[in-house]
Design a protein around this motif. Structure first.
Motif, PDB file in Angstrom:
ATOM      1  N   PRO A 154      -2.291  -3.959   2.196  1.00 51.58           N
ATOM      2  CA  PRO A 154      -1.461  -3.310   3.229  1.00 51.58           C
ATOM      3  C   PRO A 154      -0.748  -4.351   4.084  1.00 51.58           C
ATOM      4  CG  PRO A 154      -3.758  -3.258   3.860  1.00 51.58           C
ATOM      5  CD  PRO A 154      -3.724  -3.822   2.472  1.00 51.58           C
ATOM      6  N   GLU A 205       0.424   6.682   6.907  1.00 54.30           N
ATOM      7  CA  GLU A 205      -0.662   6.263   7.788  1.00 54.30           C
ATOM      8  C   GLU A 205      -1.869   7.189   7.701  1.00 54.30           C
ATOM      9  OE1 GLU A 205      -1.285   4.733  12.387  1.00 54.30           O
ATOM     10  OE2 GLU A 205       0.353   6.111  11.918  1.00 54.30           O
ATOM     11  N   CYS A 239       2.730  -0.418  10.442  1.00 62.43           N
ATOM     12  CA  CYS A 239       2.459   1.018  10.460  1.00 62.43           C
ATOM     13  C   CYS A 239       3.456   1.804  11.300  1.00 62.43           C
ATOM     14  CB  CYS A 239       1.033   1.276  10.952  1.00 62.43           C
ATOM     15  SG  CYS A 239      -0.210   0.533   9.867  1.00 62.43           S
ATOM     16  N   ARG A 287       0.834  -1.204   0.000  1.00 64.65           N
ATOM     17  CA  ARG A 287       0.000   0.000   0.000  1.00 64.65           C
ATOM     18  C   ARG A 287       0.870   1.257   0.000  1.00 64.65           C
ATOM     19  NH1 ARG A 287      -5.233   0.300   1.713  1.00 64.65           N
ATOM     20  NH2 ARG A 287      -5.352  -1.775   0.765  1.00 64.65           N
ATOM     21  N   CYS A 291      -3.995   6.064   4.796  1.00 68.77           N
ATOM     22  CA  CYS A 291      -4.677   4.790   5.038  1.00 68.77           C
ATOM     23  C   CYS A 291      -5.905   4.997   5.938  1.00 68.77           C
ATOM     24  CB  CYS A 291      -3.714   3.788   5.674  1.00 68.77           C
ATOM     25  SG  CYS A 291      -2.470   3.153   4.520  1.00 68.77           S
TER      26      CYS A 291
END
Length: 278
Positions: A231, A245, A235, A25, A248
């Motif tokens: 993904p 982040e 993170c 991602r 997302c």
């Protein structure tokens, strides 16, 4: 976003492959959506500035003590970071460079080619990489020189450099494209401490590392050709959140406008800038 139109002939670099392996991602945001964060982290800023200073040093273009021009250059390079933060990082990069120059005034290594770009079309994909330099040891052997800025050096860090994907890709392309045999990599370490340290480590060429790099790259090519994205949920890295982040969590026009800019424009602008011309 789980399915991407297959890429028939991707052009890949170590950084792109490493991003894909970390999180597909994140790779999508950077290389398909063409996004990069406006604010650059301190390690990235210091690393970028130090690499540019070292390249200028080995090209014979370094003008000692010219902090003002370097600061003005850095403001252009990192326009969205606070000026005081940019200045602090410029000073830290300059301290690293000055210490490195003092320690290596009578350097036994001869840099024969600073900053070398290699590119090869393998049919299904093209692979590109950047070498910080090619150097020669007193025994006339040629080596890749790789500059690394880091806050600490331990056995895990060194093993990661010796057997890392970047090392394998560089050696693979050097084997394919350079007329002279490259014996391996000399890691030029600039350790960011209160009193900086500048160790070096010479790592001979390893066929195992090259073979693993080939296997990894071909695996990424197959994944890109299929167009499968998802993904990774990694993170947080190096005790800091992923730069993407916010996207997302909430991919909105305001998020994009406030936090991100065009990656290609930043790269083109960065390539055109030289601090010696400021």
């Amino acid at each position: 976003m789980n399915k991407l139109h297959p890429q028939e002939h991707p052009v890949l670099s170590y950084s792109q492959i490493n991003t894909f392996l970390t999180c597909r991602r994140m790779w999508y945001w950077q290389y398909i959506e063409d996004l990069t964060p406006k604010l650059k982290s301190k390690p990235l800023m210091i690393g970028d500035l130090t690499h540019r200073l070292l390249d200028a040093y080995y090209r014979g273009e370094l003008q000692a003590g010219d902090i003002k021009r370097l600061y003005e250059f850095a403001l252009q390079l990192f326009p969205d970071n606070p000026p005081e933060e940019v200045y602090d990082n410029v000073m830290e990069a300059a301290v690293l460079l000055n210490g490195y120059v003092r320690q290596n005034q009578e350097d036994e290594l001869q840099v024969t080619s600073p900053e070398v770009w290699l590119e090869k079309d393998f049919g299904d994909f093209t692979l590109v990489t950047r070498l910080d330099a090619i150097c020669q040891t007193p025994d006339k052997r040629k080596w890749r020189m790789e500059h690394k800025t880091t806050s600490r050096v331990d056995s895990i860090y060194l093993r990661g450099q010796r057997r890392g994907l970047q090392t394998g890709i560089c050696q693979w392309l050097m084997d394919e494209l350079l007329p002279e045999r490259i014996s391996g990599t000399i890691f030029n370490l600039l350790v960011k401490k209160k009193t900086p340290e500048f160790p070096r480590q010479a790592v001979p060429r390893s066929q195992l590392v090259v073979d693993l790099a080939k296997e990894t790259v071909l695996g990424v090519v197959r994944s890109l050709q299929r167009g499968d994205l998802y993904p990774s949920m990694k993170c947080s890295q190096y005790n800091r959140p992923c730069d993407f982040e916010p996207l997302c969590r909430s991919d909105t026009p305001s998020t994009r406008e406030s936090l991100y800019t065009s990656r290609k424009e930043v790269m083109e602008s960065s390539k055109s800038l030289k601090w010696t011309n400021v």
